[in-house]
Write a protein that holds these residues in place. Structure first.
Motif, PDB file in Angstrom:
ATOM      1  N   ASN A  15       0.840  -1.197   0.000  1.00  0.00           N
ATOM      2  CA  ASN A  15       0.000   0.000   0.000  1.00  0.00           C
ATOM      3  C   ASN A  15       0.872   1.242   0.000  1.00  0.00           C
ATOM      4  OD1 ASN A  15      -2.709  -1.079   0.096  1.00  0.00           O
ATOM      5  ND2 ASN A  15      -2.217  -1.817   2.156  1.00  0.00           N
ATOM      6  N   SER A  16       0.450   2.290  -0.710  1.00  0.00           N
ATOM      7  CA  SER A  16       1.262   3.509  -0.786  1.00  0.00           C
ATOM      8  C   SER A  16       0.451   4.759  -0.509  1.00  0.00           C
ATOM      9  CB  SER A  16       1.894   3.633  -2.182  1.00  0.00           C
ATOM     10  OG  SER A  16       0.890   3.805  -3.166  1.00  0.00           O
ATOM     11  N   GLY A  17      -0.756   4.594   0.061  1.00  0.00           N
ATOM     12  CA  GLY A  17      -1.631   5.753   0.235  1.00  0.00           C
ATOM     13  C   GLY A  17      -1.596   6.382   1.606  1.00  0.00           C
ATOM     14  N   GLY A  18      -0.540   6.103   2.409  1.00  0.00           N
ATOM     15  CA  GLY A  18      -0.482   6.683   3.748  1.00  0.00           C
ATOM     16  C   GLY A  18      -1.667   6.254   4.591  1.00  0.00           C
ATOM     17  N   ASP A  19      -1.946   4.975   4.604  1.00  0.00           N
ATOM     18  CA  ASP A  19      -3.139   4.425   5.241  1.00  0.00           C
ATOM     19  C   ASP A  19      -3.099   4.642   6.759  1.00  0.00           C
ATOM     20  OD1 ASP A  19      -5.342   2.968   5.960  1.00  0.00           O
ATOM     21  OD2 ASP A  19      -4.948   1.368   4.497  1.00  0.00           O
ATOM     22  N   ARG A  20      -4.145   5.304   7.316  1.00  0.00           N
ATOM     23  CA  ARG A  20      -4.180   5.589   8.751  1.00  0.00           C
ATOM     24  C   ARG A  20      -5.164   4.684   9.499  1.00  0.00           C
ATOM     25  NH1 ARG A  20      -2.949  10.077   6.084  1.00  0.00           N
ATOM     26  NH2 ARG A  20      -1.386  11.483   6.915  1.00  0.00           N
ATOM     27  N   ARG A  21      -5.601   3.631   8.854  1.00  0.00           N
ATOM     28  CA  ARG A  21      -6.513   2.720   9.538  1.00  0.00           C
ATOM     29  C   ARG A  21      -5.825   2.015  10.709  1.00  0.00           C
ATOM     30  NH1 ARG A  21      -8.073  -1.366   5.248  1.00  0.00           N
ATOM     31  NH2 ARG A  21      -5.929  -0.892   4.624  1.00  0.00           N
ATOM     32  N   PHE A  22      -4.504   1.838  10.600  1.00  0.00           N
ATOM     33  CA  PHE A  22      -3.786   1.078  11.614  1.00  0.00           C
ATOM     34  C   PHE A  22      -3.079   1.987  12.620  1.00  0.00           C
ATOM     35  CE2 PHE A  22      -3.729  -1.136   7.501  1.00  0.00           C
ATOM     36  CZ  PHE A  22      -4.566  -2.190   7.828  1.00  0.00           C
ATOM     37  N   ASN A  23      -2.847   3.233  12.235  1.00  0.00           N
ATOM     38  CA  ASN A  23      -2.175   4.176  13.140  1.00  0.00           C
ATOM     39  C   ASN A  23      -2.604   5.586  12.761  1.00  0.00           C
ATOM     40  OD1 ASN A  23      -0.393   5.840  14.581  1.00  0.00           O
ATOM     41  ND2 ASN A  23       1.256   4.317  14.485  1.00  0.00           N
ATOM     42  N   LYS A  24      -3.469   6.209  13.584  1.00  0.00           N
ATOM     43  CA  LYS A  24      -4.051   7.505  13.244  1.00  0.00           C
ATOM     44  C   LYS A  24      -3.020   8.606  13.145  1.00  0.00           C
ATOM     45  CE  LYS A  24      -8.363   6.070  13.378  1.00  0.00           C
ATOM     46  NZ  LYS A  24      -9.233   6.082  12.185  1.00  0.00           N
ATOM     47  N   GLU A  25      -1.903   8.501  13.889  1.00  0.00           N
ATOM     48  CA  GLU A  25      -0.917   9.577  13.938  1.00  0.00           C
ATOM     49  C   GLU A  25       0.186   9.417  12.896  1.00  0.00           C
ATOM     50  OE1 GLU A  25      -1.536  12.045  15.897  1.00  0.00           O
ATOM     51  OE2 GLU A  25      -3.299  11.002  16.708  1.00  0.00           O
ATOM     52  N   SER A  26       0.311   8.240  12.301  1.00  0.00           N
ATOM     53  CA  SER A  26       1.442   7.956  11.414  1.00  0.00           C
ATOM     54  C   SER A  26       1.131   8.305   9.977  1.00  0.00           C
ATOM     55  CB  SER A  26       1.827   6.477  11.512  1.00  0.00           C
ATOM     56  OG  SER A  26       2.824   6.172  10.576  1.00  0.00           O
ATOM     57  N   GLU A  27       2.167   8.774   9.272  1.00  0.00           N
ATOM     58  CA  GLU A  27       2.043   9.015   7.841  1.00  0.00           C
ATOM     59  C   GLU A  27       2.664   7.875   7.046  1.00  0.00           C
ATOM     60  OE1 GLU A  27       3.642  12.790   6.838  1.00  0.00           O
ATOM     61  OE2 GLU A  27       2.160  13.923   7.977  1.00  0.00           O
ATOM     62  N   ALA A  28       3.093   6.826   7.724  1.00  0.00           N
ATOM     63  CA  ALA A  28       3.716   5.688   7.048  1.00  0.00           C
ATOM     64  C   ALA A  28       2.655   4.840   6.355  1.00  0.00           C
ATOM     65  CB  ALA A  28       4.496   4.842   8.050  1.00  0.00           C
ATOM     66  N   ASP A  29       3.115   4.020   5.432  1.00  0.00           N
ATOM     67  CA  ASP A  29       2.241   3.060   4.771  1.00  0.00           C
ATOM     68  C   ASP A  29       2.281   1.752   5.555  1.00  0.00           C
ATOM     69  OD1 ASP A  29       2.016   4.958   2.719  1.00  0.00           O
ATOM     70  OD2 ASP A  29       3.838   4.198   1.765  1.00  0.00           O
ATOM     71  N   ALA A  36      10.816  -3.889  -1.177  1.00  0.00           N
ATOM     72  CA  ALA A  36      11.563  -2.805  -1.823  1.00  0.00           C
ATOM     73  C   ALA A  36      10.924  -1.479  -1.433  1.00  0.00           C
ATOM     74  CB  ALA A  36      11.545  -2.991  -3.345  1.00  0.00           C
ATOM     75  N   ASN A  37      11.466  -0.828  -0.413  1.00  0.00           N
ATOM     76  CA  ASN A  37      10.970   0.484   0.008  1.00  0.00           C
ATOM     77  C   ASN A  37      11.491   1.554  -0.950  1.00  0.00           C
ATOM     78  OD1 ASN A  37       9.405  -0.223   2.267  1.00  0.00           O
ATOM     79  ND2 ASN A  37      11.232  -0.398   3.551  1.00  0.00           N
ATOM     80  N   HIS A  38      10.563   2.245  -1.605  1.00  0.00           N
ATOM     81  CA  HIS A  38      10.948   3.184  -2.666  1.00  0.00           C
ATOM     82  C   HIS A  38      11.363   4.547  -2.118  1.00  0.00           C
ATOM     83  CE1 HIS A  38      11.139   4.892  -6.641  1.00  0.00           C
ATOM     84  NE2 HIS A  38      10.266   5.820  -6.322  1.00  0.00           N
ATOM     85  N   ARG A  39      10.550   5.092  -1.225  1.00  0.00           N
ATOM     86  CA  ARG A  39      10.899   6.399  -0.657  1.00  0.00           C
ATOM     87  C   ARG A  39      10.136   6.607   0.644  1.00  0.00           C
ATOM     88  NH1 ARG A  39       6.882   7.947  -4.380  1.00  0.00           N
ATOM     89  NH2 ARG A  39       5.244   9.205  -3.406  1.00  0.00           N
ATOM     90  N   GLN A  40      10.662   7.510   1.494  1.00  0.00           N
ATOM     91  CA  GLN A  40       9.993   7.906   2.734  1.00  0.00           C
ATOM     92  C   GLN A  40       9.679   9.386   2.607  1.00  0.00           C
ATOM     93  OE1 GLN A  40      12.172   6.936   6.251  1.00  0.00           O
ATOM     94  NE2 GLN A  40      10.532   7.524   7.645  1.00  0.00           N
ATOM     95  N   GLY A  41       8.394   9.723   2.559  1.00  0.00           N
ATOM     96  CA  GLY A  41       8.009  11.088   2.247  1.00  0.00           C
ATOM     97  C   GLY A  41       8.150  11.326   0.760  1.00  0.00           C
ATOM     98  N   ASP A  42       8.306  12.594   0.388  1.00  0.00           N
ATOM     99  CA  ASP A  42       8.391  12.934  -1.032  1.00  0.00           C
ATOM    100  C   ASP A  42       9.819  13.017  -1.546  1.00  0.00           C
ATOM    101  OD1 ASP A  42       5.653  13.065  -1.246  1.00  0.00           O
ATOM    102  OD2 ASP A  42       5.583  15.185  -0.658  1.00  0.00           O
ATOM    103  N   LYS A  43      10.810  13.153  -0.659  1.00  0.00           N
ATOM    104  CA  LYS A  43      12.166  13.448  -1.114  1.00  0.00           C
ATOM    105  C   LYS A  43      13.208  12.407  -0.720  1.00  0.00           C
ATOM    106  CE  LYS A  43      11.410  18.453  -1.163  1.00  0.00           C
ATOM    107  NZ  LYS A  43      11.877  19.766  -0.667  1.00  0.00           N
ATOM    108  N   ASN A  44      12.987  11.680   0.353  1.00  0.00           N
ATOM    109  CA  ASN A  44      14.016  10.772   0.855  1.00  0.00           C
ATOM    110  C   ASN A  44      13.898   9.413   0.173  1.00  0.00           C
ATOM    111  OD1 ASN A  44      16.027   9.558   2.278  1.00  0.00           O
ATOM    112  ND2 ASN A  44      14.934   9.500   4.236  1.00  0.00           N
ATOM    113  N   HIS A  45      14.768   9.173  -0.813  1.00  0.00           N
ATOM    114  CA  HIS A  45      14.738   7.915  -1.553  1.00  0.00           C
ATOM    115  C   HIS A  45      15.792   6.915  -1.078  1.00  0.00           C
ATOM    116  CE1 HIS A  45      12.432  10.482  -4.273  1.00  0.00           C
ATOM    117  NE2 HIS A  45      11.980   9.379  -4.841  1.00  0.00           N
ATOM    118  N   THR A  46      16.849   7.395  -0.440  1.00  0.00           N
ATOM    119  CA  THR A  46      17.895   6.497   0.064  1.00  0.00           C
ATOM    120  C   THR A  46      17.528   6.068   1.473  1.00  0.00           C
ATOM    121  OG1 THR A  46      19.560   7.567  -1.324  1.00  0.00           O
ATOM    122  CG2 THR A  46      20.354   6.239   0.510  1.00  0.00           C
TER     123      THR A  46
END
Length: 623
Positions: free
Chosen positions: A379-393, A435-445
């Motif tokens: 999933n890549s939509g920043g799903d908050r069903r599992f954690n309301k405060e997190s922006e992680a997938d 394969a984690n592609h990026r964290q946020g919009d800018k951090n790819h490494t």
């Protein structure tokens, strides 16, 4: 002339730095109908090699025949050698076994020789003085096959025997960059004289300009016979009885071709050819079974559109898998937050079977543990069903319920715009690589993660973190007893010109084994095929009349495939020397993924669209 600027060509066509130079084949294959004078073929332990019976001019050739338009010998190179030396061979101090030499006007330019327990490398150094590098304690005279790699670098010399730990020496003077080979000749097995004639068996002799060939053949499932380029003449035969050495008399084998539909292969028919008119195939008897020499294969004739499957939204990925008692299923990763779906193959095509809640799904992967079947989705939509405060997938693992005949949620794992999952098994343990592609919009490494199944907690737990840059795909494969994992790196926030990395499993973890240069490569070493296509950020239009080009796939994608002689990756066919050639051109709408499958004797392709809410199934017709 600088050696690194010297434009050498092999037989006038291929760059000398691009492929190995098989010196033994160059000598033996001048006349394929017979062996050259001065050698005969022997078999030891079921493995063929040649024995040098006398020095002959046929075992020598001008260096200009393989190093065309090049006056200087490469400054860096490797020599790969497979040999067998009998432990009862005479060990006279003054009598050396010469394997290969380069000479000009009778004077040595470069040579490799063996005596007793020593391997010697000689070359013409400063002011014409012959330099002598010696490796002592090389236990080669033991009546066993051994493969040696001698790698000459700018400041070091390294000898690797049977893919073991290398022996390295640092010479007082580096190998010369101006070693002139004008008018020189290669001598194989001797220096052109009876004295020094190599008395053992030789199976492989390869010169690799410009690189260390160790990593090209090691690790190996059979390190004593690790092969880089072995002459086709040495087609291995099964060992018979306890006899260690025996002659293979290729001249006296009756070269008949029998014709018929059924034919048994026996020791009496060893070496005989058989033509099967029904299969249009030519086969060679090796005393037990028929080996395929040539065979007419079905070829792709035309493609029929079989089904247009309407989906709830655009689709990033298709995963095909079998469920016992159900049949063929397809999990499709739909872009929308409304969810993805699993489809079941029926007589009329794929039909919707189950909707699964996802959010910006990017990829599915199925795997099994014992008789249990699982699906994992990215999933890549920043799903908050599992954690309301997190922006992680949060990616989700689903388990097939035999009772409900549905996939049910099993475990969630935190990921970062995960583009791919890979499932594999090592030593009885199940692993998942994301394969984690990026964290946020800018951090790819960032770190991609290897998870391991914990039998006690009955869940997947973090086993290892591997730093990646915009990772798009993982692929796991094995070569012999070795396990490999390769990642396609796509973007580090600045550039797409990144190396993809192959990891090898060592002592319970993955370690870097090799880096593959960008941007688009096809590494072929039959029967193994490893493909990577490069990200094309400049390609903005999805809709085009695609010839199913590897570069038309917008994601960096590794594929590992083995399929005999004809390799099909997407809609390309491997044509040997010609490489991959296009087979058919198909109209697509933002093609995001292709999958091949068979059902009831028919062959199909299904593709998903990243631009429109549809997928298409094509039937492949052959002749």
């Amino acid at each position: 002339m600088n050696a690194r600027l010297c434009k050498c060509f092999v037989l006038g066509s291929l760059s000398v730095g691009s492929l190995p130079l098989d010196l033994l084949s160059f000598v033996l294959e001048r006349d394929p109908s017979k062996l050259v004078p001065g050698v005969h073929m022997k078999q030891a332990g079921g493995v063929r090699g040649i024995h040098f019976s006398s020095p002959d001019t046929a075992l020598s050739f001008p260096s200009s025949q393989i190093l065309v338009n090049c006056d200087l010998f490469p400054k860096e190179f490797s020599i790969v050698l497979t040999l067998k030396v009998t432990d009862g061979a005479p060990k006279v101090k003054e009598q050396h076994s010469q394997k290969t030499r380069v000479k000009s006007d009778g004077r040595l330019i470069l040579g490799l020789k063996f005596s007793g327990k020593r391997l010697h490398f000689l070359y013409k150094g400063h002011r014409g003085v012959v330099e002598h590098w010696e490796f002592r304690g090389t236990q080669l005279a033991d009546s066993q096959w051994h493969t040696l790699v001698l790698a000459i670098g700018s400041h070091h010399v390294k000898l690797t025997v049977d893919c073991s730990s290398p022996v390295e020496i640092i010479p007082s003077r580096p190998f010369p960059s101006d070693l002139n080979i004008q008018g020189s000749r290669f001598h194989i097995g001797s220096r052109g004289l009876w004295k020094g004639l190599f008395s053992g068996l030789m199976r492989q002799l390869v010169l690799v300009p410009g690189s260390d060939a160790t990593h090209q053949i090691c690790p190996s499932s059979d390190p004593q016979l690790a092969a880089l380029s072995v002459p086709p003449l040495f087609l291995d035969l099964p060992a018979t009885g306890a006899e260690d050495d025996r002659h293979v008399n290729t001249h006296e084998t009756e070269a008949r071709v029998s014709v018929g539909l059924e034919k048994s292969c026996s020791e009496q028919l060893q070496g005989q050819l058989w033509f099967n008119p029904l299969k249009k195939g030519l086969y060679l008897c090796d005393s037990t079974v028929w080996i395929t020499v040539l065979e007419d294969r079905k070829r792709l004739d035309y493609v029929l559109e079989h089904q247009v499957l309407t989906t709830s939204s655009e689709t990033h990925d298709i995963e095909l898998f079998q469920v016992p008692g159900m049949g063929l299923m397809a999990a499709m990763a739909h872009r929308s937050a409304s969810g993805s779906a699993v489809y079941l193959w029926t007589k009329t095509g794929f039909q919707l079977y189950q909707n699964i809640s996802t959010n910006g799904a990017l990829a599915w992967r199925h795997f099994s543990m014992g008789n249990k079947i699982y699906l994992v989705v990215s999933n890549s939509g920043g799903d908050r069903r599992f954690n309301k405060e997190s922006e992680a997938d949060f990616s989700v693992i689903y388990k097939w319920s035999k009772r409900r005949k549905r996939f049910v949620q099993f475990q969630t794992l935190q990921t970062h715009c995960a583009r791919d999952w890979e499932a594999f098994n090592i030593d009885g343990h199940t692993y998942l690589a994301v394969a984690n592609h990026r964290q946020g919009d800018k951090n790819h490494t960032i770190d991609s993660v290897i998870y391991r199944w914990n039998r006690l907690s009955k869940s997947f737990e973090v086993h290892q973190m591997l730093q990646t840059s915009g990772a798009y795909d993982w692929e796991f494969f094995t070569v012999g007893p070795y396990y490999f994992l390769v990642v396609a790196n796509a973007f580090d926030g600045v550039t797409t010109s990144l190396d993809s990395v192959i990891y090898v499993w060592v002592n319970g973890n993955f370690q870097v084994f090799q880096k593959i240069k960008h941007p688009s490569q096809c590494e072929i070493s039959p029967p193994y095929c490893l493909l990577v296509s490069a990200l094309k950020p400049s390609q903005t239009s999805h809709t085009h009349n695609s010839n199913i080009d590897l570069l038309s796939y917008r994601e960096s994608r590794w594929k590992y495939c083995t399929n005999g002689i004809h390799l099909f990756c997407f809609a390309f066919r491997w044509q040997g020397y010609e490489g991959f050639v296009p087979v058919h051109w198909l109209p697509t709408i933002g093609c995001s993924d292709w999958e091949f499958f068979s059902a009831k004797g028919e062959s199909y392709l299904i593709y998903s669209s990243a631009k429109a809410p549809l997928s298409k199934v094509f039937m492949l017709k052959t002749y």
